[in-house]
Write a protein that holds these residues in place. Structure first.
Motif, PDB file in Angstrom:
ATOM      1  N   UNK A  42     -43.931  14.733  -8.430  1.00 28.71           N
ATOM      2  CA  UNK A  42     -43.295  13.499  -8.893  1.00 28.71           C
ATOM      3  C   UNK A  42     -42.789  12.736  -7.686  1.00 28.71           C
ATOM      4  N   UNK A  43     -42.668  11.433  -7.845  1.00 25.90           N
ATOM      5  CA  UNK A  43     -42.095  10.584  -6.802  1.00 25.90           C
ATOM      6  C   UNK A  43     -40.840   9.931  -7.346  1.00 25.90           C
ATOM      7  N   UNK A  44     -39.767   9.976  -6.585  1.00 26.86           N
ATOM      8  CA  UNK A  44     -38.539   9.279  -6.942  1.00 26.86           C
ATOM      9  C   UNK A  44     -38.672   7.829  -6.499  1.00 26.86           C
ATOM     10  N   UNK A  45     -38.489   6.900  -7.443  1.00 27.43           N
ATOM     11  CA  UNK A  45     -38.747   5.487  -7.161  1.00 27.43           C
ATOM     12  C   UNK A  45     -37.681   4.608  -7.800  1.00 27.43           C
ATOM     13  N   UNK A  46     -37.622   3.369  -7.367  1.00 29.98           N
ATOM     14  CA  UNK A  46     -36.847   2.348  -8.065  1.00 29.98           C
ATOM     15  C   UNK A  46     -37.542   1.011  -7.868  1.00 29.98           C
ATOM     16  N   UNK A  47     -37.354   0.114  -8.836  1.00 36.77           N
ATOM     17  CA  UNK A  47     -37.999  -1.186  -8.773  1.00 36.77           C
ATOM     18  C   UNK A  47     -37.241  -2.094  -7.817  1.00 36.77           C
ATOM     19  N   UNK A  48     -37.993  -2.841  -6.998  1.00 38.60           N
ATOM     20  CA  UNK A  48     -37.383  -3.774  -6.049  1.00 38.60           C
ATOM     21  C   UNK A  48     -38.103  -5.115  -6.124  1.00 38.60           C
ATOM     22  N   UNK A  49     -37.377  -6.153  -5.798  1.00 38.63           N
ATOM     23  CA  UNK A  49     -37.971  -7.478  -5.695  1.00 38.63           C
ATOM     24  C   UNK A  49     -38.727  -7.565  -4.371  1.00 38.63           C
ATOM     25  N   UNK A  50     -40.004  -7.948  -4.435  1.00 35.26           N
ATOM     26  CA  UNK A  50     -40.811  -7.996  -3.217  1.00 35.26           C
ATOM     27  C   UNK A  50     -40.301  -9.039  -2.230  1.00 35.26           C
ATOM     28  N   UNK A  51     -39.661 -10.075  -2.746  1.00 35.14           N
ATOM     29  CA  UNK A  51     -39.150 -11.125  -1.861  1.00 35.14           C
ATOM     30  C   UNK A  51     -37.819 -10.744  -1.220  1.00 35.14           C
ATOM     31  N   UNK A  52     -37.200  -9.693  -1.722  1.00 34.98           N
ATOM     32  CA  UNK A  52     -35.888  -9.291  -1.195  1.00 34.98           C
ATOM     33  C   UNK A  52     -36.069  -8.446   0.056  1.00 34.98           C
ATOM     34  N   UNK A  53     -35.461  -8.841   1.163  1.00 34.55           N
ATOM     35  CA  UNK A  53     -35.600  -8.050   2.393  1.00 34.55           C
ATOM     36  C   UNK A  53     -34.878  -6.708   2.256  1.00 34.55           C
ATOM     37  N   UNK A  54     -35.531  -5.651   2.706  1.00 34.67           N
ATOM     38  CA  UNK A  54     -34.923  -4.330   2.718  1.00 34.67           C
ATOM     39  C   UNK A  54     -34.599  -3.948   4.158  1.00 34.67           C
ATOM     40  N   UNK A  55     -33.647  -3.094   4.317  1.00 33.03           N
ATOM     41  CA  UNK A  55     -33.280  -2.666   5.655  1.00 33.03           C
ATOM     42  C   UNK A  55     -31.821  -2.894   5.980  1.00 33.03           C
ATOM     43  N   UNK A  72     -30.020  18.986  -2.054  1.00 35.67           N
ATOM     44  CA  UNK A  72     -29.021  20.009  -2.366  1.00 35.67           C
ATOM     45  C   UNK A  72     -29.410  20.846  -3.583  1.00 35.67           C
ATOM     46  N   UNK A  73     -30.325  20.343  -4.414  1.00 31.82           N
ATOM     47  CA  UNK A  73     -30.661  21.057  -5.650  1.00 31.82           C
ATOM     48  C   UNK A  73     -32.151  21.340  -5.797  1.00 31.82           C
ATOM     49  N   UNK A  74     -32.998  20.711  -4.980  1.00 32.35           N
ATOM     50  CA  UNK A  74     -34.446  20.888  -5.130  1.00 32.35           C
ATOM     51  C   UNK A  74     -35.135  20.520  -3.821  1.00 32.35           C
ATOM     52  N   UNK A  75     -36.344  21.075  -3.572  1.00 32.09           N
ATOM     53  CA  UNK A  75     -37.073  20.659  -2.377  1.00 32.09           C
ATOM     54  C   UNK A  75     -37.500  19.205  -2.496  1.00 32.09           C
ATOM     55  N   UNK A  76     -37.462  18.494  -1.380  1.00 28.81           N
ATOM     56  CA  UNK A  76     -37.842  17.075  -1.385  1.00 28.81           C
ATOM     57  C   UNK A  76     -38.537  16.747  -0.081  1.00 28.81           C
ATOM     58  N   UNK A  77     -39.601  15.968  -0.166  1.00 28.15           N
ATOM     59  CA  UNK A  77     -40.290  15.448   1.006  1.00 28.15           C
ATOM     60  C   UNK A  77     -39.914  13.983   1.152  1.00 28.15           C
ATOM     61  N   UNK A  78     -39.079  13.629   2.134  1.00 23.48           N
ATOM     62  CA  UNK A  78     -38.728  12.218   2.314  1.00 23.48           C
ATOM     63  C   UNK A  78     -39.961  11.384   2.644  1.00 23.48           C
ATOM     64  N   UNK A  79     -40.049  10.226   2.039  1.00 21.63           N
ATOM     65  CA  UNK A  79     -41.084   9.254   2.360  1.00 21.63           C
ATOM     66  C   UNK A  79     -40.456   8.215   3.282  1.00 21.63           C
ATOM     67  N   UNK A  80     -41.224   7.753   4.225  1.00 19.04           N
ATOM     68  CA  UNK A  80     -40.682   6.836   5.231  1.00 19.04           C
ATOM     69  C   UNK A  80     -39.949   5.671   4.571  1.00 19.04           C
ATOM     70  N   UNK A  81     -38.755   5.380   5.098  1.00 12.14           N
ATOM     71  CA  UNK A  81     -37.922   4.307   4.558  1.00 12.14           C
ATOM     72  C   UNK A  81     -38.694   2.987   4.566  1.00 12.14           C
ATOM     73  N   UNK A  82     -38.649   2.286   3.423  1.00  6.65           N
ATOM     74  CA  UNK A  82     -39.296   0.989   3.318  1.00  6.65           C
ATOM     75  C   UNK A  82     -40.663   1.021   2.675  1.00  6.65           C
ATOM     76  N   UNK A  83     -41.111   2.220   2.233  1.00  2.00           N
ATOM     77  CA  UNK A  83     -42.424   2.325   1.590  1.00  2.00           C
ATOM     78  C   UNK A  83     -42.365   1.753   0.177  1.00  2.00           C
ATOM     79  N   UNK A  84     -43.140   0.711  -0.087  1.00  2.00           N
ATOM     80  CA  UNK A  84     -43.166   0.049  -1.391  1.00  2.00           C
ATOM     81  C   UNK A  84     -44.627  -0.068  -1.841  1.00  2.00           C
ATOM     82  N   UNK A  85     -44.893   0.282  -3.108  1.00  2.00           N
ATOM     83  CA  UNK A  85     -46.236   0.154  -3.678  1.00  2.00           C
ATOM     84  C   UNK A  85     -46.172  -0.754  -4.900  1.00  2.00           C
ATOM     85  N   UNK A  86     -47.347  -1.070  -5.446  1.00  3.96           N
ATOM     86  CA  UNK A  86     -47.418  -2.109  -6.477  1.00  3.96           C
ATOM     87  C   UNK A  86     -46.937  -1.659  -7.847  1.00  3.96           C
TER      88      UNK A  86
END
Length: 251
Positions: A42-55, A72-86
């Motif tokens: 599974x991937x942990x995600x949230x919806x973002x506005x594409x026009x909104x600058x992140x960072x 703290x409760x489960x294994x997790x593989x961090x995805x590089x900060x700022x990765x956004x898909x459609x």
């Protein structure tokens, strides 16, 4: 979801992991965090506005808070900060295409978290120690003492270079000694780049849950032996940011 929005990906987790109801993502206002599942992943995600600058600092804080809380409760593989898909289909395609790599990462990080040890020299104490041990440095310091900067510019430059070189050499030594002292309680380690010119040590450690107490004790003992010269900080537990590169889509 519209063409004006995308999904910000925080990290990859086993498919049975559920984000907490109060989990907040990046953006203003913070996005609601959900899990997009595909097979055993599974991937942990949230919806973002594409026009909104992140960072913004708040975005990075939200990203790290979510991943550290998950680790703290489960294994997790961090995805590089700022990765956004459609959208969710793109997330599913990602999980499918890289299933084996992501699954291997989650196996590696099961029951393990990152701790980062950061030490910084007390500048005055370090310089005092250097001047006491190095006659050339002491002579330069005497030449610039009480003289205007314009009249002692060359000496100040040479003294600054000597201090910088001494810090670098001592940093290498301190990193090695830190790893020797506490690395036995860690699965692996990764030296980090200095974040300040007076950094004395900066190393990330991947630590198994059952070794955390002994690891923390060893770091505290190491820090105590250096408390007159170095201000040490132990940061964690964290998600395994420094150990995720071999598994990530973007290094």
């Amino acid at each position: 979801m519209t063409q004006d929005t995308g999904l910000f990906i925080y990290g990859i987790v086993p498919s049975d992991v559920e984000p907490t109801l109060d989990a907040e993502g990046v953006g203003s206002p913070p996005g609601e965090v959900s899990a997009v599942r595909h097979g055993e992943l599974a991937a942990l995600v949230s919806e973002v506005e594409l026009a909104e600058p992140l960072g913004r600092p708040d975005d990075l804080t939200a990203y790290e808070r979510l991943l550290d809380g998950t680790a703290a409760v489960a294994p997790v593989l961090p995805v590089r900060f700022g990765t956004v898909v459609t959208g969710e289909d793109a997330v599913a395609d990602l999980l499918d295409a890289h299933h084996d790599r992501f699954a291997a990462a989650l196996d590696e990080f099961e029951g393990r978290v990152q701790y980062t040890v950061h030490g910084r020299f007390d500048e005055q104490a370090f310089i005092g120690e250097l001047l006491a041990a190095d006659r050339n440095a002491a002579a330069l310091a005497e030449q610039v003492r009480g003289r205007p900067e314009g009249q002692s510019r060359d000496q100040r430059i040479r003294l600054g270079e000597m201090i910088s070189q001494a810090v670098e050499l001592r940093r290498e030594s301190e990193n090695r000694e830190l790893i020797d002292a506490v690395g036995g309680y860690a699965v692996t380690d990764a030296a980090r780049a200095p974040s300040h010119e007076m950094d004395a040590a900066h190393v990330a450690f991947l630590v198994a849950d059952e070794d955390e107490e002994e690891f923390v004790r060893a770091v505290e003992e190491f820090a105590e032996r250096r408390r007159e010269l170095i201000r040490m900080r132990l940061i964690g537990p964290l998600a395994p940011y420094d150990f995720a590169g071999a598994h990530q889509l973007v290094g």
